[in-house]
Design a protein around this motif. Structure first.
Motif, short mmCIF file in Angstrom:
data_model
loop_
_atom_site.label_atom_id
_atom_site.label_comp_id
_atom_site.label_asym_id
_atom_site.label_seq_id
_atom_site.Cartn_x
_atom_site.Cartn_y
_atom_site.Cartn_z
N ILE A 203 -4.16 7.02 -2.27
CA ILE A 203 -3.75 5.65 -1.95
C ILE A 203 -3.64 4.83 -3.22
CG2 ILE A 203 -4.43 3.51 -0.78
CD1 ILE A 203 -3.49 5.68 1.11
N GLU A 204 -2.58 4.02 -3.30
CA GLU A 204 -2.38 3.14 -4.45
C GLU A 204 -1.98 1.75 -3.97
OE1 GLU A 204 -0.28 4.44 -8.20
OE2 GLU A 204 1.20 3.00 -7.48
N LEU A 205 -2.61 0.70 -4.54
CA LEU A 205 -2.16 -0.66 -4.33
C LEU A 205 -1.11 -0.93 -5.40
CD1 LEU A 205 -5.49 -2.59 -3.62
CD2 LEU A 205 -3.95 -1.47 -2.01
N THR A 206 0.12 -1.13 -4.99
CA THR A 206 1.22 -1.24 -5.94
C THR A 206 1.44 -2.68 -6.35
OG1 THR A 206 2.95 -1.50 -4.27
CG2 THR A 206 2.29 0.74 -4.84
N ASN A 207 2.16 -2.84 -7.46
CA ASN A 207 2.50 -4.17 -7.97
C ASN A 207 4.01 -4.30 -8.05
OD1 ASN A 207 3.32 -5.57 -10.86
ND2 ASN A 207 1.86 -6.77 -9.66
N GLU A 208 4.51 -5.38 -7.48
CA GLU A 208 5.93 -5.70 -7.58
C GLU A 208 6.06 -6.86 -8.56
OE1 GLU A 208 8.45 -4.36 -5.62
OE2 GLU A 208 7.20 -2.99 -4.47
N SER A 209 6.86 -6.72 -9.59
CA SER A 209 7.00 -7.77 -10.60
C SER A 209 7.42 -9.09 -9.96
CB SER A 209 8.03 -7.35 -11.65
OG SER A 209 8.20 -8.36 -12.61
N SER B 76 -1.27 -5.14 -11.74
CA SER B 76 -0.76 -3.82 -12.09
C SER B 76 -1.27 -2.83 -11.05
CB SER B 76 -1.20 -3.39 -13.50
OG SER B 76 -2.60 -3.33 -13.58
N ALA B 77 -0.59 -1.71 -10.88
CA ALA B 77 -0.94 -0.75 -9.83
C ALA B 77 -2.35 -0.21 -10.04
CB ALA B 77 0.07 0.40 -9.82
N VAL B 78 -3.08 -0.04 -8.92
CA VAL B 78 -4.45 0.49 -8.94
C VAL B 78 -4.52 1.65 -7.95
CG1 VAL B 78 -6.89 0.02 -8.64
CG2 VAL B 78 -5.37 -1.78 -9.49
N ALA B 79 -4.90 2.83 -8.43
CA ALA B 79 -4.93 4.03 -7.58
C ALA B 79 -6.36 4.43 -7.24
CB ALA B 79 -4.23 5.19 -8.28
N ALA B 80 -6.54 4.98 -6.04
CA ALA B 80 -7.83 5.52 -5.62
C ALA B 80 -7.88 7.01 -5.96
CB ALA B 80 -8.04 5.29 -4.14
N ASN B 81 -8.90 7.71 -5.47
CA ASN B 81 -9.06 9.13 -5.76
C ASN B 81 -8.04 9.97 -5.00
OD1 ASN B 81 -11.40 8.80 -7.46
ND2 ASN B 81 -12.59 8.42 -5.62
N VAL C 78 0.85 -1.19 0.00
CA VAL C 78 0.00 0.00 0.00
C VAL C 78 0.89 1.23 0.00
CG1 VAL C 78 -1.80 1.26 1.22
CG2 VAL C 78 -1.78 -1.24 1.28
N MET C 79 0.63 2.13 -0.96
CA MET C 79 1.43 3.36 -1.06
C MET C 79 0.54 4.57 -0.85
SD MET C 79 3.53 4.88 -4.35
CE MET C 79 4.64 3.49 -4.47
N ALA C 80 1.04 5.54 -0.07
CA ALA C 80 0.37 6.84 0.09
C ALA C 80 1.16 7.87 -0.71
CB ALA C 80 0.31 7.23 1.56
N ILE C 81 0.56 8.35 -1.79
CA ILE C 81 1.19 9.38 -2.62
C ILE C 81 0.73 10.72 -2.07
CG2 ILE C 81 1.46 10.26 -4.97
CD1 ILE C 81 0.56 7.47 -5.94
N THR C 82 1.61 11.43 -1.36
CA THR C 82 1.21 12.61 -0.61
C THR C 82 2.06 13.82 -0.96
OG1 THR C 82 2.68 11.95 1.19
CG2 THR C 82 0.39 11.24 1.34
#
Length: 281
Positions: free
Chosen positions: A173-179, A198-203, A99-103
């Motif tokens: 918030i983004e659910l990230t993908n690690e290859s 693949s990565a999925v981002a929220a609003n 889980v990534m927080a893009i802030t």
């Protein structure tokens, strides 16, 4: 060839049907993979084999009702994102999620949590800014075949070091993908599955300070009063706050001219509840 064994007589025997609890030896060619089907034995010690089951897959999308409204500065336990996950072909156990927080200014979010269908799974962790934080679940995160699960991400509207955000800063918030992460496991095929693939981002959500607005009450117009009147209403005003949070008003200043200040006594403020809004002022 299917060969059975009789525990009472100590004799090997041919198998025409396989019953629950039976043990048996299966004679197959020396190479290749074989998958028993659900068809019954054909007799004379033979069995029918079917095609291997397809490995599971997981669809991950942002939920239609994922939050998008502004969040109050310093708010606690805020839902920042909702995702939908659907497993196909088989049940899938998700071992962990990134889980990534893009802030703004890479400051992260405090006390991040993952919820599966309304129940927290895994421990609480700070979401360090713009970095995938791995949440592990043991055996508590199971996606059932052809059933959509709701994954919610909660955190406080503070930085990962518990500092306050400035009004206007943003977080996503983004659910990230690690290859090759293979963080999911098919419960029939035992195959490794990337969740998500693949990565999925929220609003993108804005952290905003609440505002307090004062205005003259339209229902109370200009008045003519008799000199010396007691308990007279001199004015009526409305106070309103934004949708972010409530506000505690601890001081109100009333300005009077020098003449008014010399003649008005026993000045007081009266709070009137607006009963049309659930008793809130």
């Amino acid at each position: 060839t299917v060969i059975g064994y009789d525990n009472q007589t100590g004799v090997f025997k041919t198998v025409s049907s396989i019953l629950p609890g039976d043990a048996f030896w299966l004679g197959i060619p020396s190479s290749g993979s074989y998958y028993p089907s659900y068809s019954s034995s054909s007799g004379n010690g033979s069995a029918t084999f079917g095609a291997p089951q397809a490995s599971g897959t997981v669809s991950v999308t942002k939920a239609a009702n994922s939050p998008s409204s502004n969040v109050a500065v310093g708010a606690s336990n805020v839902k920042w994102a909702s995702f939908e996950m659907t497993a196909s072909n088989e049940d899938i156990k998700v071992d962990n999620l990134n889980v990534m927080a893009i802030t703004s200014a890479d400051r992260g979010l405090d006390n991040g949590k993952v919820f599966l269908n309304g129940v927290q799974v895994g421990s609480t962790k700070d979401l360090v800014g713009n970095t995938g934080i791995n949440f592990t679940f043991g055996s508590s995160f199971i996606l059932h075949k052809d059933t959509t699960a709701i994954i919610d991400i909660y955190a406080d509207a503070k930085t990962s070091t518990s500092a306050a955000y400035t009004s206007g800063e943003t977080a996503q918030i983004e659910l990230t993908n690690e290859s090759g992460l293979a963080n999911g496991t098919g419960q029939v095929t035992l195959s490794g599955i990337d969740v998500p693939n693949s990565a999925v981002a929220a609003n993108n959500i804005t952290v905003s300070a609440s505002s307090l607005t004062a205005a003259k009450y339209s229902g109370y117009g200009n008045q003519t009063m008799i000199a010396g009147a007691s308990n007279a209403k001199l004015g009526s005003f409305t106070l309103s706050v934004g949708s972010m949070e409530s506000a505690n008003v601890n001081t109100i200043t009333v300005a009077l001219s020098s003449d008014e200040a010399a003649t008005i006594t026993d000045l007081k403020l009266v709070e009137k509840k607006d009963e049309t809004k659930d008793g809130k002022t």
